[in-house]
Design a protein around this motif. Structure first.
Motif, PDB file in Angstrom:
ATOM      1  N   GLY A 115       0.813  -1.203   0.000  1.00  0.00           N
ATOM      2  CA  GLY A 115       0.000   0.000   0.000  1.00  0.00           C
ATOM      3  C   GLY A 115       0.848   1.255   0.000  1.00  0.00           C
TER       4      GLY A 115
ATOM      5  N   ARG B  58      -5.034   7.726   0.216  1.00  0.00           N
ATOM      6  CA  ARG B  58      -4.429   6.509  -0.319  1.00  0.00           C
ATOM      7  C   ARG B  58      -4.264   6.592  -1.832  1.00  0.00           C
ATOM      8  NH1 ARG B  58      -1.877   4.010   3.260  1.00  0.00           N
ATOM      9  NH2 ARG B  58      -1.975   2.093   2.013  1.00  0.00           N
ATOM     10  N   PHE B  59      -3.139   6.086  -2.314  1.00  0.00           N
ATOM     11  CA  PHE B  59      -2.865   6.012  -3.727  1.00  0.00           C
ATOM     12  C   PHE B  59      -2.908   4.560  -4.217  1.00  0.00           C
ATOM     13  CE2 PHE B  59      -0.290   9.529  -1.931  1.00  0.00           C
ATOM     14  CZ  PHE B  59      -1.003  10.591  -2.479  1.00  0.00           C
ATOM     15  N   ILE B  60      -2.406   3.647  -3.372  1.00  0.00           N
ATOM     16  CA  ILE B  60      -2.436   2.214  -3.680  1.00  0.00           C
ATOM     17  C   ILE B  60      -2.819   1.474  -2.401  1.00  0.00           C
ATOM     18  CG2 ILE B  60      -1.116   0.205  -4.441  1.00  0.00           C
ATOM     19  CD1 ILE B  60       0.826   2.092  -5.838  1.00  0.00           C
ATOM     20  N   GLY B  61      -3.756   0.558  -2.493  1.00  0.00           N
ATOM     21  CA  GLY B  61      -4.118  -0.265  -1.342  1.00  0.00           C
ATOM     22  C   GLY B  61      -5.011   0.421  -0.341  1.00  0.00           C
TER      23      GLY B  61
END
Length: 273
Positions: free
Chosen positions: A184, A270-273
């Motif tokens: 993440g 959040r950008f990923i996860g």
């Protein structure tokens, strides 16, 4: 001519050969501003750090493994579940006792004995001297030969402790890349990682580090690796004061952001996860 006494005008300079000037300084600029801003900066950080370190709340985000540096390592039974990245080694702490009590004293002593910070608080807090061409109010000077200032000579040993704590902070930043879905990346990760990088720069720009890397060498040409390392540390060392202040700011920023997320005041971007 009578011998000078310690109470004359509070000048702090009592040599018989000194010109008899009643004023503490003839400077007409606002020379005291630098000391004022230094005192305000130190006071703001110390008050914030004292409050947060003894708060014992809002220091860990379990979803993303965010742990503020003010509470690392959290190895007490008082720590919230999941925040003990290194395990639980100690029983519950009484209220107000910092959960990172095993590392905070070493970090504080590393900063207090730092060559730059010495200059800063000697001038601003102890007024010794407060500025160029401004006499200090003290009548005696013993340097760093007596308690408590003799502790300043142990700076290199606190540097070793700071290296280990920087490794710990790096581990915390790596652990924080875990999310419920695996890898993440959020704003908290960027802040944690940026803080760790800057802490490494401040630590490695230390004067003791420069001496350890390149000190006691008679011929740099015979030690090309150490010379290269010494050259790199020397580049960082020229901005040691800047890194010292920047890292105070990033520590507060990192802790404050994690506090807001952990308390539910805001959600992590959040950008990923």
């Amino acid at each position: 001519m009578s011998a000078p006494t310690a109470d004359r005008q509070g000048t702090g300079v009592f040599s018989e050969t000194r010109a008899r000037i009643p004023e503490r300084t003839l400077r007409t600029d606002r020379w005291w501003m630098q000391s004022l801003w230094t005192n305000l900066g130190f006071a703001a950080f110390l008050i914030y750090g004292l409050v947060r370190a003894s708060w014992q709340a809002a220091y860990y985000v379990p979803e993303y493994h965010y742990l503020t540096p003010f509470y690392s390592p959290c190895i007490s039974a008082s720590c919230v579940p999941g925040s003990s990245h290194l395990g639980v080694w100690l029983p519950e702490f009484p209220p107000l006792v910092p959960l990172a009590i095993v590392t905070l004293p070493f970090l504080l002593l590393f900063r207090l004995t730092c060559y730059y910070y010495r200059k800063a608080y000697y001038r601003s807090v102890w007024q010794s001297p407060p500025a160029c061409a401004v006499a200090e109010p003290h009548s005696r000077y013993t340097g760093e030969t007596r308690m408590p200032l003799i502790v300043q000579n142990s700076h290199r040993y606190f540097f070793y402790a700071a290296l280990l704590i920087s490794l710990l902070n790096t581990y915390d930043a790596i652990v924080a890349f875990q999310s419920p879905s695996g890898f993440g990346l959020g704003l908290g990760n960027i802040i944690l990682t940026g803080n760790v990088i800057l802490l490494w720069i401040y630590t490695l720009s230390c004067h003791s580090c420069r001496h350890i890397v390149g000190g006691r060498l008679k011929h740099f040409s015979k030690h090309p690796v150490r010379y290269w390392l010494w050259s790199q540390v020397s580049v960082l060392n020229t901005r040691h004061m800047l890194w010292a202040w920047i890292t105070l700011g990033t520590l507060v920023l990192t802790d404050f952001y994690i506090m807001l997320v952990a308390s539910g005041t805001i959600s992590d971007l959040r950008f990923i996860g």
